[in-house]
Design a protein around this motif. Structure first.
Motif: not given
Length: 587
Positions: A405, A408, A412, A441-442
């Protein structure tokens, strides 16, 4: 169309004569015209450049000559005469005898035109065999090495067994140029042949094309958006707009004294070494507020109001050093490569103790030759590759240990725009889904808000909203690059890594995108790492420049310092190699 066209010699027959060429694309709503009544004359050994914005019909005209139009494309009228032969009446089998042997072709997009599962050597040798240039195994191999070296790959003999993904974008483009020149054709059609090349290699390639033209009479038809290149390398220039020729004649005369309003717009939008940093709308607004003070106010109150307005608009402009968004320390990347013999291997140092930092809200450009390590550094910052040693800090956070995470979340805030728009877009995903993919995706917003954001982004990058249901193969190279930029901006990131992000764009769209990037930077305090070989673009977009050579940074300073007072000989060579640097464009 402008009537400024020089008369051709009556003693020599044209090599290529196009008259009233009409090309259309069949759609469910009927035939859409793409080329409308084009006339061209190219003499043996002559060089002619076609310029115009993306979608103007430049590449379609070039593809029509060799009958390689996309599926729904058809020649609907007109004549294409090559070396006295009417090509529009040729069968596919007859065209195969023309293509490659007599008319060489260098396509625009190197990654989609090289087979990813075949080695570079196999693909070059296959062309040589197919065109009957050489037959014996050793002879074919020797010729393949020769043409690749001529195209700028000095170590061609060592790279024959490598695959396209192991080459940089510029190196892949050189392979295509080598393939296009392999049969010493009478005509070479070069569709943006140097858009992926740095200026020093570009000069070497173009010098070689000039040698061919002079020695064996090869004519060159350039499709380009680089007006400097057109002015320096082409004797004749054709300007296309919406499928028609609007101006034609001697290159330098047209670019120094453009007559048609569209040509004037192209010339005015072209970046040059005389350009200065693009100012955002915020900065321009503040500048206009200050200029208001040149006029005498009618009262003390009005004068104070003008000063207050100027101060309010200037308060967001940088006045002191801001924190660093990116800090790179001793960044090193070593690749292990297989050798020629069994079990043999070696090492290539792509990045060698690279150090630099980028202040929040500013733009730093990494420049240098293809293969100098620019893109490798970008991939490591994006955590697409792991460094061999060294550290990368984003907003004070070490990115090396990030996983799951946390990684990720980092992605972003940090989005890429890659060099090859076709390779980075899913051919099975339409444009709307491609741009909206990061939002999905986010998990940002719902279906309705995502679609609204996609439409907003299409407007921002100057693409019609009707493209939302189209697919990448239906778009031009420049349009695909704008889609890639829109996708990167979808999440409103803090950091954007732009790897040759405007190299495929014509000057009008390029100017629009660069202005957009400057405005977004001022509005959202975006930080840009801009990787490019186009130093004229660096001049208008970057605050600071790092010059890379063979994996190392050899010079780093503000943009003005690097351009006005370069310290390293290598930097001076890069600046001197810029096409058209000594030619003053008119408006």
């Amino acid at each position: 169309m402008s009537d400024r066209i020089t008369a051709s010699s009556d003693e020599q027959a044209p090599l290529l004569k196009i008259r009233d060429l009409q090309v259309g694309f069949q759609t469910t709503e009927g035939v859409v015209p793409a080329v409308r009544g084009v006339d061209l004359t190219l003499m043996p050994g002559q060089t002619l450049a076609i310029v115009g914005e993306s979608g103007s019909g430049k590449s379609t005209t070039a593809h029509a000559i060799i009958n390689l139009l996309p599926g729904p494309g058809r020649i609907t009228g007109g004549s294409i005469e090559f070396d006295g032969k009417e090509l529009t009446k040729y069968s596919e089998k007859e065209m195969e005898e023309i293509r490659g042997k007599l008319i060489g072709f260098v396509p625009q997009d190197p990654m989609s035109n090289l087979n990813p599962v075949w080695s570079i050597g196999f693909q070059v040798e296959e062309t040589i065999r197919a065109n009957g240039i050489a037959t014996g195994r050793k002879e074919v191999r020797a010729h393949a090495i020769q043409v690749l070296r001529e195209a700028g790959l000095a170590d061609a003999d060592k790279r024959l067994k490598q695959f396209p993904h192991q080459f940089s974008g510029g190196m892949r483009q050189r392979v295509l140029i080598g393939i296009g020149l392999s049969s010493r054709p009478k005509l070479l059609i070069a569709d943006e042949p140097t858009s992926a090349l740095d200026v020093t290699v570009q000069r070497r390639i173009l010098d070689h094309l000039e040698t061919l033209t002079r020695d064996i009479g090869t004519a060159v038809l350039f499709i380009t958006h680089d007006l400097g290149l057109a002015a320096e390398r082409a004797e004749q220039l054709v300007v296309m707009y919406k499928g028609k020729i609007v101006e034609a004649g001697p290159s330098k005369e047209i670019l120094q004294n453009p007559i048609h309003p569209y040509t004037q717009r192209l010339v005015a939008a072209a970046p040059s070494l005389a350009s200065r940093r693009i100012q955002s709308a915020t900065h321009e607004s503040a500048t206009h507020a200050l200029s208001d003070l040149d006029y005498a106010p009618t009262s003390v109150t009005e004068g104070l109001d003008l000063i207050a307005a100027a101060e309010q608009r200037l308060e967001h402009l940088p006045t002191t050093k801001r924190p660093d968004a990116i800090v790179v320390k001793d960044l090193t990347k070593v690749y292990k490569i297989r050798g020629q013999g069994r079990g043999a291997s070696g090492e290539v140092i792509a990045s060698d103790k690279v150090n630099f930092s980028v202040e929040k809200g500013t733009t730093t450009a990494l420049v240098g030759e293809s293969g100098s390590g620019k893109s490798t550094v970008a991939r490591m910052i994006l955590r697409l590759e792991d460094p061999t040693s060294g550290s990368i800090m984003i907003d004070g956070q070490d990115v090396a240990p990030l996983k799951g995470k946390q990684l990720l979340d980092l992605r972003r805030r940090m989005q890429p725009v890659f060099q090859d728009p076709y390779g980075s877009l899913d051919p099975l995903r339409n444009i709307g889904n491609t741009i909206g993919e990061p939002l999905h995706t986010h998990k940002v917003g719902d279906r309705t808000s995502r679609k609204e954001r996609v439409l907003e982004l299409l407007d921002q990058v100057a693409l019609p909203q009707s493209l939302i249901t189209r697919y990448p193969n239906e778009l031009s190279g420049g349009q695909r690059q704008r889609v890639a930029i829109a996708r990167a901006l979808a999440l409103k990131p803090d950091v954007v890594i732009l790897d040759e992000a405007v190299s495929a764009l014509d000057v009008l769209v390029q100017a629009q995108i660069l202005k957009l990037l400057a405005d977004l930077q001022a509005e959202l305090e975006l930080t840009y790492l801009f990787i490019t070989h186009d130093l004229a673009v660096v001049r208008v977009i970057a605050d600071n420049v790092c010059v890379m050579q063979k994996g190392r940074i050899v010079e780093a300073a503000s943009t003005d310092d690097v351009f006005d007072n370069p310290q390293e000989q290598y930097t001076k060579e890069l600046l001197n190699a810029i096409p058209g640097a000594g030619i003053t464009l008119g408006v």
